[in-house]
Motif scaffolding. Structure first.
Motif, PDB file in Angstrom:
ATOM      1  N   PHE A 104     -33.826 -14.829  36.364  1.00 44.23           N
ATOM      2  CA  PHE A 104     -34.734 -15.101  37.471  1.00 44.23           C
ATOM      3  C   PHE A 104     -34.048 -15.944  38.525  1.00 44.23           C
ATOM      4  O   PHE A 104     -33.256 -16.841  38.201  1.00 44.23           O
ATOM      5  N   GLN A 105     -34.383 -15.672  39.765  1.00 44.66           N
ATOM      6  CA  GLN A 105     -33.827 -16.431  40.881  1.00 44.66           C
ATOM      7  C   GLN A 105     -34.754 -17.610  41.196  1.00 44.66           C
ATOM      8  O   GLN A 105     -35.933 -17.426  41.497  1.00 44.66           O
ATOM      9  N   ILE A 106     -34.194 -18.791  41.096  1.00 43.26           N
ATOM     10  CA  ILE A 106     -34.907 -20.031  41.399  1.00 43.26           C
ATOM     11  C   ILE A 106     -34.025 -20.798  42.373  1.00 43.26           C
ATOM     12  O   ILE A 106     -32.873 -21.067  42.080  1.00 43.26           O
ATOM     13  N   GLY A 107     -34.552 -21.136  43.538  1.00 44.98           N
ATOM     14  CA  GLY A 107     -33.774 -21.931  44.480  1.00 44.98           C
ATOM     15  C   GLY A 107     -32.540 -21.229  45.007  1.00 44.98           C
ATOM     16  O   GLY A 107     -31.519 -21.870  45.225  1.00 44.98           O
ATOM     17  N   SER A 142     -44.213 -16.156  28.540  1.00 43.63           N
ATOM     18  CA  SER A 142     -44.801 -16.037  29.879  1.00 43.63           C
ATOM     19  C   SER A 142     -44.831 -14.579  30.312  1.00 43.63           C
ATOM     20  O   SER A 142     -44.147 -13.732  29.741  1.00 43.63           O
ATOM     21  N   SER A 143     -45.589 -14.318  31.368  1.00 52.97           N
ATOM     22  CA  SER A 143     -45.674 -12.990  31.956  1.00 52.97           C
ATOM     23  C   SER A 143     -44.687 -12.881  33.112  1.00 52.97           C
ATOM     24  O   SER A 143     -44.673 -13.743  34.001  1.00 52.97           O
ATOM     25  N   ILE A 144     -43.879 -11.847  33.119  1.00 51.53           N
ATOM     26  CA  ILE A 144     -42.929 -11.631  34.211  1.00 51.53           C
ATOM     27  C   ILE A 144     -43.675 -11.458  35.537  1.00 51.53           C
ATOM     28  O   ILE A 144     -43.182 -11.862  36.582  1.00 51.53           O
ATOM     29  N   SER A 145     -44.867 -10.904  35.478  1.00 52.02           N
ATOM     30  CA  SER A 145     -45.627 -10.710  36.711  1.00 52.02           C
ATOM     31  C   SER A 145     -46.616 -11.843  36.978  1.00 52.02           C
ATOM     32  O   SER A 145     -47.459 -11.737  37.857  1.00 52.02           O
ATOM     33  N   TRP A 186     -43.512 -16.341  38.238  1.00 52.38           N
ATOM     34  CA  TRP A 186     -42.352 -15.487  37.983  1.00 52.38           C
ATOM     35  C   TRP A 186     -42.343 -14.195  38.799  1.00 52.38           C
ATOM     36  O   TRP A 186     -41.294 -13.588  38.967  1.00 52.38           O
ATOM     37  N   GLN A 187     -43.493 -13.791  39.295  1.00 50.23           N
ATOM     38  CA  GLN A 187     -43.593 -12.531  40.037  1.00 50.23           C
ATOM     39  C   GLN A 187     -42.596 -12.485  41.193  1.00 50.23           C
ATOM     40  O   GLN A 187     -42.517 -13.404  41.995  1.00 50.23           O
ATOM     41  N   GLY A 188     -41.807 -11.435  41.237  1.00 51.96           N
ATOM     42  CA  GLY A 188     -40.841 -11.259  42.315  1.00 51.96           C
ATOM     43  C   GLY A 188     -39.548 -12.037  42.147  1.00 51.96           C
ATOM     44  O   GLY A 188     -38.649 -11.938  42.978  1.00 51.96           O
ATOM     45  N   ARG A 189     -39.403 -12.815  41.081  1.00 51.67           N
ATOM     46  CA  ARG A 189     -38.187 -13.612  40.877  1.00 51.67           C
ATOM     47  C   ARG A 189     -37.186 -12.972  39.913  1.00 51.67           C
ATOM     48  O   ARG A 189     -36.060 -13.416  39.819  1.00 51.67           O
TER      49      ARG A 189
END
Length: 166
Positions: free
Chosen positions: A118-121, A148-151, A155-158
């Motif tokens: 996942f892209q964070i920052g 957790s749920s990916i959507s 997290w959605q879109g990351r």
């Protein structure tokens, strides 16, 4: 140094330390109890079942930057431990090392047991293990080892990519 400048410097230092495997606190709430069951897709995968057993053993373990044990995990530390204990497989220690290895999995072909990033920052800083049914297990900075749920909201879109380590 003035007290306000000290506070800013301390905050900046904390941000840098926690940025290595980030999932923003408060944005990834604890899933509901019914969401804590193994996804049906994972039940059909021997690999995912073994990884789920490790998740069950460490569920709720707190987040600790650099952690690789029952005292605390960061995201990559949990993944390394899950693959070692569940599958007898040694993975690279950090998310950037994991991204450099493994087989690239195209979005429509992600299977239970694949590592998702996942892209964070602005860069890939967080990772977890996909379990199927839109669910992944990981070490969250806000809640420790959880599913957790990916959507889900945070997290959605990351999701940026996935890797398979066979």
């Amino acid at each position: 140094m003035p007290r306000s400048l000290q506070s800013v410097a301390l905050l900046a230092a904390i941000t840098l330390v926690l940025g290595g495997c980030a999932s923003t606190g408060g944005m990834s709430p604890e899933p509901s109890p019914q969401a804590q069951t193994m996804p049906a897709e994972a039940q059909r995968s021997g690999k995912a079942q073994k990884l789920w057993q490790v998740f069950e053993r460490y569920r709720g373990t707190p987040y600790e930057y650099g952690g690789t044990s029952a005292q605390g995990f960061d995201c990559s530390g949990f993944i390394v431990t899950a693959f070692r204990e569940g599958l007898g497989q040694q993975l690279p220690r950090t998310t950037s090392q994991m991204l450099a290895l493994g087989d690239v999995v195209h979005p429509g072909q992600i299977q239970p047991g694949d590592v998702v990033f996942f892209q964070i920052g602005g860069k890939e800083q967080h990772a977890g293990i996909y379990m199927g049914g839109d669910r992944f297990v990981h070490a969250s900075t806000s809640s420790g080892v959880i599913q957790s749920s990916i959507s889900g909201y945070y997290w959605q879109g990351r999701l940026t990519e996935a890797r398979r380590f066979d």
